[in-house]
Structures are given as C-alpha cells and as structure tokens.
Write a protein that holds these residues in place. Structure first.
Motif, short mmCIF file in Angstrom:
data_model
loop_
_atom_site.label_atom_id
_atom_site.label_comp_id
_atom_site.label_asym_id
_atom_site.label_seq_id
_atom_site.Cartn_x
_atom_site.Cartn_y
_atom_site.Cartn_z
N PRO A 1 -1.39 5.28 6.38
CA PRO A 1 -0.77 6.58 6.68
C PRO A 1 0.15 7.03 5.54
CG PRO A 1 0.45 4.85 7.77
CD PRO A 1 -0.74 4.18 7.11
N LEU A 2 0.39 6.15 4.58
CA LEU A 2 1.31 6.46 3.49
C LEU A 2 0.68 7.44 2.51
CD1 LEU A 2 2.57 2.83 2.77
CD2 LEU A 2 3.67 4.58 4.18
N ARG A 3 1.52 8.28 1.94
CA ARG A 3 1.06 9.28 0.99
C ARG A 3 1.96 9.27 -0.25
NH1 ARG A 3 -2.38 8.73 4.03
NH2 ARG A 3 -3.47 10.22 5.35
N GLY A 4 1.40 9.68 -1.37
CA GLY A 4 2.18 9.86 -2.59
C GLY A 4 2.89 8.59 -3.05
N ASP A 5 4.17 8.77 -3.40
CA ASP A 5 4.96 7.65 -3.91
C ASP A 5 5.15 6.56 -2.86
OD1 ASP A 5 5.22 8.90 -6.34
OD2 ASP A 5 7.23 9.70 -5.94
N ASN A 6 5.17 6.95 -1.58
CA ASN A 6 5.33 5.95 -0.53
C ASN A 6 4.18 4.94 -0.55
OD1 ASN A 6 7.71 7.06 0.42
ND2 ASN A 6 6.69 8.33 1.94
N PHE A 7 2.98 5.44 -0.83
CA PHE A 7 1.82 4.55 -0.94
C PHE A 7 1.86 3.77 -2.25
CE2 PHE A 7 -2.58 3.86 -2.45
CZ PHE A 7 -2.95 2.90 -1.52
N THR A 8 2.18 4.44 -3.32
CA THR A 8 2.23 3.79 -4.63
C THR A 8 3.23 2.65 -4.66
OG1 THR A 8 1.64 5.89 -5.71
CG2 THR A 8 2.59 4.17 -7.10
N ASN A 9 4.37 2.85 -4.02
CA ASN A 9 5.46 1.87 -4.07
C ASN A 9 5.36 0.79 -2.99
OD1 ASN A 9 6.61 3.29 -6.22
ND2 ASN A 9 7.81 4.61 -4.83
N PHE A 10 4.42 0.97 -2.07
CA PHE A 10 4.33 0.01 -0.95
C PHE A 10 3.75 -1.32 -1.42
CE2 PHE A 10 2.04 -2.00 2.56
CZ PHE A 10 3.05 -2.09 3.51
N LYS A 11 4.42 -2.42 -1.06
CA LYS A 11 3.93 -3.76 -1.37
C LYS A 11 3.61 -4.53 -0.08
CE LYS A 11 4.45 -3.37 -5.83
NZ LYS A 11 4.75 -1.91 -5.83
N LYS A 12 4.53 -4.50 0.87
CA LYS A 12 4.31 -5.15 2.15
C LYS A 12 5.41 -4.71 3.13
CE LYS A 12 6.88 -9.34 0.94
NZ LYS A 12 6.84 -10.83 0.86
N HIS A 13 5.14 -4.91 4.39
CA HIS A 13 6.13 -4.58 5.42
C HIS A 13 7.22 -5.64 5.48
CE1 HIS A 13 4.13 -1.20 7.44
NE2 HIS A 13 3.00 -1.86 7.31
N PRO A 14 8.44 -5.23 5.79
CA PRO A 14 9.46 -6.23 6.15
C PRO A 14 9.28 -6.61 7.61
CG PRO A 14 10.43 -4.04 6.16
CD PRO A 14 8.99 -3.87 5.74
N PHE A 15 9.37 -7.89 7.92
CA PHE A 15 9.23 -8.36 9.29
C PHE A 15 10.46 -9.18 9.68
CE2 PHE A 15 4.83 -7.95 7.83
CZ PHE A 15 4.23 -7.29 8.89
#
Length: 215
Positions: free
Chosen positions: A56-70
């Motif tokens: 669901p991520l778009r733009g920089d949010n997708f580019t910068n995503f590595k993993k979720h914090p849990f």
C-alpha cells in the motif's frame, strides 16, 4: 539411575532452550511452533510491503521501507477464547475510513482472559468475501486498545481468523496488523473498528507504528 533423573531425560526432547535477557529459558515444542508461526507472519507481512505489486506504500514511503517494527513476541497475547457463534446474524453496513460502508455480518463473540481479567470481542464476516472460495471461511477481527495513537495506529488494528470447528478460537495478537489506511489513506477504504471492540487494556503485540507516513 535415580527415577527423577530418568524422568528429566525423558522430558528433554519435548523442550528447547533459548536465551532471553542473559537467562536460559525452557521453551516447549508447542511454544516453539507458535513462535515459528508468528515469525512467518512477520516475514510474510514485510515481503508484502516490499512487493511493488502488493504494497500500500507509495513514493518515498515505499522507497524508504525496510521492514515493520514489531513488539517483542509474547505468547501471553496468544489466547484461547471461548467462542459463541451468533445465531441468525443480520447483515449491516460497517462505516469505513473514506466515509463509505462495507457489508458485514456478526459471526460470533470471543471471550478470553488477559492478566486474569475477562474481555469479549466481536468477530465479523465479510458478505463479499464469504462468496469466494478462497475466503469463504475467513473471519475479520478489528480491535482497538490503549496502545493506539502511542505505539500503534490510532485507528486500531486488524486480525485475520478462520471459522473455528468447535466452541473455542485462538486469538494471536502477535499476528495483528494495521489497516492499509494507516500507511496510505488516499487509495484505501478501511473498515472502522466498532466501539464494542475497544479494549481498555494495552495489547503490546503485533505490528508497531512509525508515524513517518503521510496519511
């Protein structure tokens, strides 16, 4: 050989040993299996968000995503709940984040204990998904708790379940996740958690939230 030693040796194959905070802890095979399932959930969720066709991520949010914090995995939040199926459920429209609605029906009530206190959550079934072969046994559990707006998304979290065979159901909050709207409110239409599913307690399990997304 002493009988007590023999019993201990017989029990060893049913346990594994792990380190936590410098102390050796004994984990049963069943617990190890449950932890493995939670880690798979985390891995699958990260892979989904890293996949450009599914995220669901778009733009920089997708580019910068590595993993979720849990939150740290905690089997305290994996509970067996008493399940009572709702007889003759009436379809209703559940409000969504976009101001529209989606059609659901109440499937049943799940009652469980956490730290010695009882809680009840309502479990729902999507009228659209139940018509498909893939999701005909899929149940939907949206909930809110005291961590919302602090460590988790303010709108609450979701949990996916399967129709239980008996009068109990496993609720593993370690496998709870945020709706897509937590990361992208423009492209998604997410059901709002009903007031009856607001828990007056912290559920420190599942996905945490980093407020870096433009939503």
């Amino acid at each position: 050989m002493k009988p007590s030693i023999i019993i201990l040796l017989l029990l060893i194959p049913f346990f594994s040993f792990s380190q936590k905070n410098g102390a050796t802890m004994v984990t049963s095979k069943q617990e190890a299996k449950e932890i493995k399932a939670i880690k798979k959930f985390q891995k699958d969720l990260n892979e989904e968000y890293l996949n450009p066709k599914e995220t669901p991520l778009r733009g920089d949010n997708f580019t910068n995503f590595k993993k979720h914090p849990f939150f740290p995995i905690d089997l305290k939040y994996r509970v067996r709940a008493k399940f009572v199926k709702t007889e003759n459920p009436v379809p209703f429209d559940l409000p969504t984040s976009s101001g529209k609605t989606k059609s659901y029906q109440e499937f049943g009530k799940a009652t469980f204990e956490l730290d010695g206190k009882p809680y009840t959550l309502t479990v729902y079934q999507s009228l659209d998904l139940m018509k498909t072969e893939k999701y005909k046994d899929h149940l939907f559990l949206p909930f809110r708790d005291v961590t919302n707006t602090k460590e988790t998304y303010g709108g609450g979290k979701y949990m996916d379940l399967k129709i239980p065979e008996g009068n109990s159901i496993i609720l593993d909050f370690n496998q709870s996740y945020h709706p897509y709207c937590a990361y992208n409110a423009y492209d998604y239409n997410c059901p709002i958690v009903p007031e009856e599913n607001k828990l007056p307690v912290e559920i420190r399990a599942g996905v945490m939230y980093e407020d870096i997304y433009h939503h």
